[in-house]
Design an enzyme around this catalytic site. Structure first.
Site, PDB file in Angstrom:
ATOM      1  N   TYR A  95       3.789 -23.126  27.182  1.00 50.65           N
ATOM      2  CA  TYR A  95       3.542 -24.390  28.053  1.00 50.65           C
ATOM      3  C   TYR A  95       4.268 -25.577  27.507  1.00 50.65           C
ATOM      4  O   TYR A  95       4.849 -26.298  28.030  1.00 50.65           O
ATOM      5  CB  TYR A  95       2.002 -24.563  28.447  1.00 50.65           C
ATOM      6  CG  TYR A  95       1.846 -23.565  29.708  1.00 50.65           C
ATOM      7  CD1 TYR A  95       1.972 -24.010  30.807  1.00 50.65           C
ATOM      8  CD2 TYR A  95       1.249 -22.425  29.299  1.00 50.65           C
ATOM      9  CE1 TYR A  95       1.628 -23.178  31.943  1.00 50.65           C
ATOM     10  CE2 TYR A  95       0.711 -21.369  30.427  1.00 50.65           C
ATOM     11  CZ  TYR A  95       1.096 -22.057  31.649  1.00 50.65           C
ATOM     12  OH  TYR A  95       0.863 -21.127  32.891  1.00 50.65           O
ATOM     13  N   GLU A 137      -5.555 -18.549  33.516  1.00 48.76           N
ATOM     14  CA  GLU A 137      -4.824 -17.433  32.907  1.00 48.76           C
ATOM     15  C   GLU A 137      -5.698 -16.733  31.787  1.00 48.76           C
ATOM     16  O   GLU A 137      -5.732 -15.409  31.439  1.00 48.76           O
ATOM     17  CB  GLU A 137      -3.682 -17.719  32.335  1.00 48.76           C
ATOM     18  CG  GLU A 137      -2.391 -17.887  33.715  1.00 48.76           C
ATOM     19  CD  GLU A 137      -1.305 -18.826  33.191  1.00 48.76           C
ATOM     20  OE1 GLU A 137      -1.156 -18.830  32.001  1.00 48.76           O
ATOM     21  OE2 GLU A 137      -0.626 -19.121  34.221  1.00 48.76           O
TER      22      GLU A 137
END
Length: 405
Positions: A95, A137
C-alpha cells in the site's frame, strides 16, 4: 478520521477526477511498474494493455472521493476489491508503494492545479482508505488460512482430469497435490491460478470461477480459450492451459474468494442469466441449489453463439429434468443448421426484456447474471426496466469492474 477541511478539499477534486481519472491511473501504473517491476508478477498484463485496469481504478478513486465523508457507502466495493487482493496476494507492504506513485501521478497529470493543499488532502485520504483495505483484507487472510483445509498464499494442485466442454471451453479438475483436505467455498466464488510460462519474464495470475458445487472432492475451473481477435492478441494464460497443461500437471492455486455468491438463506425463486463463459459461477450455484434446496424454483437462461460453443448444456438439462419447478432456456445468436433441425434452442438472436418476461414467471425473484460486459449491460437495463429491486440484482465481472449504466 479526516477533518472537515480535508473532506471539502477531496470533494472539490471530484469534477477533476471525472475528467482526468483515467489519465492519472494510466500514469500511476506506468510509474509504479517502472519503479517496481516485480509487481508485474501480480497484476494482469492483458488488462493493463487493454486499459481495463486503469479505467476500473479511475472509477474506484472517483467513488472514494465522491463518498469520502461516508466511506461506508462504498464498503461493498471495498469488500469486492479486497477479495481480489487477498486472492492475488496483495499485502500491507504494497500500500505505501501504491500511495507514493498515485500521489505522484496526480501531481504529474494535474500540474499546477495539484496544489500542496490538494496533495496533502489526498495523502491523508489515501491513508484512511488504505487502512480500511488492510483491515478488511487481514480478516480475509485469517479466514482463508484457518478454515478447515485452508491455506495462505498459493497451494499446489494436480490436474486430475481435463475435459473439453465446447469449442472454446475446457474444464480442469484439480485436487490437492499433497493429498490433504480440500477447503470448502461458497457457490459463485473463484480462485487465482499462478502460471509459469516458459520464456516469460513474469508469472501470470488469472482468476477463474469454480464451476461445480462445494461438496465435490475437487475444484473445477472451466476456462475459455481467448483467441486473437482484431487488434487483441490471444490470451497467453488461457492458450497455455488449453494447449500445454495436461492431466498430471501441477498448478498453483489461491484459496477461494469472492462476494458474488448464492444466497442460500433466501427461499424465493432464483434466476441465473449467463452469456458465454459467464455460465461457470451459475453452474456452481445451480448444482448447489439442486442438491441442497431442490424445492426452490429456479430458471437457468444462457446465451451462446450456438450448440458448438455451449458448454455444460447437457449437465444443466439433466439437473432441470430432475428438479421440480425449474426451467432452462437457451438463446443462440448464430444457430447451426443442426441446431435448427433439432430445435436445440429456444430463441434466436439476443436476450431482451420482452423475452425475459415471457420465460421468467414473475420478477419477485433473485437474479444473478454474468457474461461479456455488453451482455451484462443489456441484462442490467432490462431488469431495471422491469422494476426488479436493486437488492435482488447480483452480477460478477470477469476482470476489472466496468460501468453497466
Amino acid at each position: 478520521m479526516l477533518n472537515q477541511h480535508t473532506i471539502d478539499v477531496i470533494k472539490s477534486t471530484v469534477p477533476v477526477l471525472e475528467v482526468h481519472g483515467t489519465a492519472i491511473t494510466t500514469t500511476f501504473y506506468q510509474r509504479m511498474f517502472a519503479a517496481h517491476p516485480e509487481l508485474l508478477n501480480i497484476f494482469n498484463h492483458a488488462n493493463q494493455k487493454q486499459g481495463r485496469q486503469q479505467a476500473a481504478l479511475a472509477n474506484a478513486v472517483y467513488a472514494a472521493a465522491k463518498h469520502i465523508d461516508q466511506l461506508e457507502n462504498i464498503l461493498p466495493v471495498v469488500k469486492q476489491i479486497a477479495h481480489k487482493h487477498r486472492s492475488l496476494g496483495i499485502k500491507p507492504e504494497h500500500y505505501p508503494i501504491v500511495g507514493e506513485h498515485l500521489l505522484a501521478a496526480i501531481a504529474e497529470v494535474l500540474g499546477d492545479a495539484a496544489t500542496d493543499e490538494i496533495l496533502q488532502a489526498w495523502t491523508d485520504a489515501y491513508g484512511v482508505i488504505a487502512d480500511a483495505f488492510i483491515g478488511v483484507e487481514a480478516g480475509m487472510y485469517e479466514e482463508a488460512r484457518t478454515q478447515k483445509g485452508g491455506w495462505e498464499g498459493f497451494r499446489s494442485f494436480r490436474v486430475e482430469r481435463k475435459v473439453r466442454e465446447s469449442e472454446m471451453i475446457t474444464s480442469f479438475y484439480l485436487v490437492p497435490a499433497d493429498g490433504g483436505v480440500l477447503a470448502s467455498f461458497q457457490p459463485g466464488q473463484y480462485i487465482s491460478v499462478k502460471i509459469f510460462i516458459p520464456g516469460e519474464a513474469y508469472t501470470h495470475l488469472r482468476q477463474y470461477s469454480l464451476s461445480d458445487s462445494p461438496d465435490r472432492p475437487y475444484y473445477r475451473i472451466s476456462v475459455k480459450r481467448e483467441d486473437a481477435r482484431g487488434e487483441r492478441p490471444a490470451g497467453k494464460v488461457s492458450t497455455y492451459l488449453h494447449e500445454q497443461v495436461q492431466e498430471g500437471d501441477v498448478l498453483e492455486l489461491s484459496a477461494p474468494a469472492g462476494e458474488f455468491v448464492l444466497d442460500e438463506q433466501d427461499t424465493r425463486p432464483v434466476v441465473f442469466i449467463s452469456g458465454g463463459v459467464g455460465l461457470t459461477p451459475m453452474v456452481s450455484m445451480f448444482n448447489t441449489l439442486a442438491k441442497r434446496s431442490p424445492e426452490r424454483p429456479a430458471v437457468f437462461l444462457h446465451a451462446a453463439q450456438n450448440s458448438q460453443y455451449h458448454a455444460m448444456r447437457e449437465a444443466v438439462e439433466q439437473l432441470v429434468s430432475g428438479k421440480e419447478h425449474s426451467l432452462a432456456q437457451w438463446v443462440y445468436t448464430s444457430p447451426t443448421e443442426e441446431d435448427r433441425a433439432a430445435a436445440s434452442y429456444h430463441k434466436e438472436g439476443y436476450m431482451d426484456l420482452e423475452w425475459l418476461r415471457s420465460v421468467v414467471p414473475n420478477r419477485d425473484a433473485v437474479f444473478y447474471f454474468c457474461g461479456p460486459v455488453p451482455f451484462m449491460r443489456t441484462i442490467n437495463q432490462a431488469l431495471h426496466e422491469w422494476g426488479v429491486p436493486e437488492k435482488d440484482i447480483h452480477f460478477e465481472f470477469f476482470g476489472p469492474a466496468a460501468a453497466l449504466n
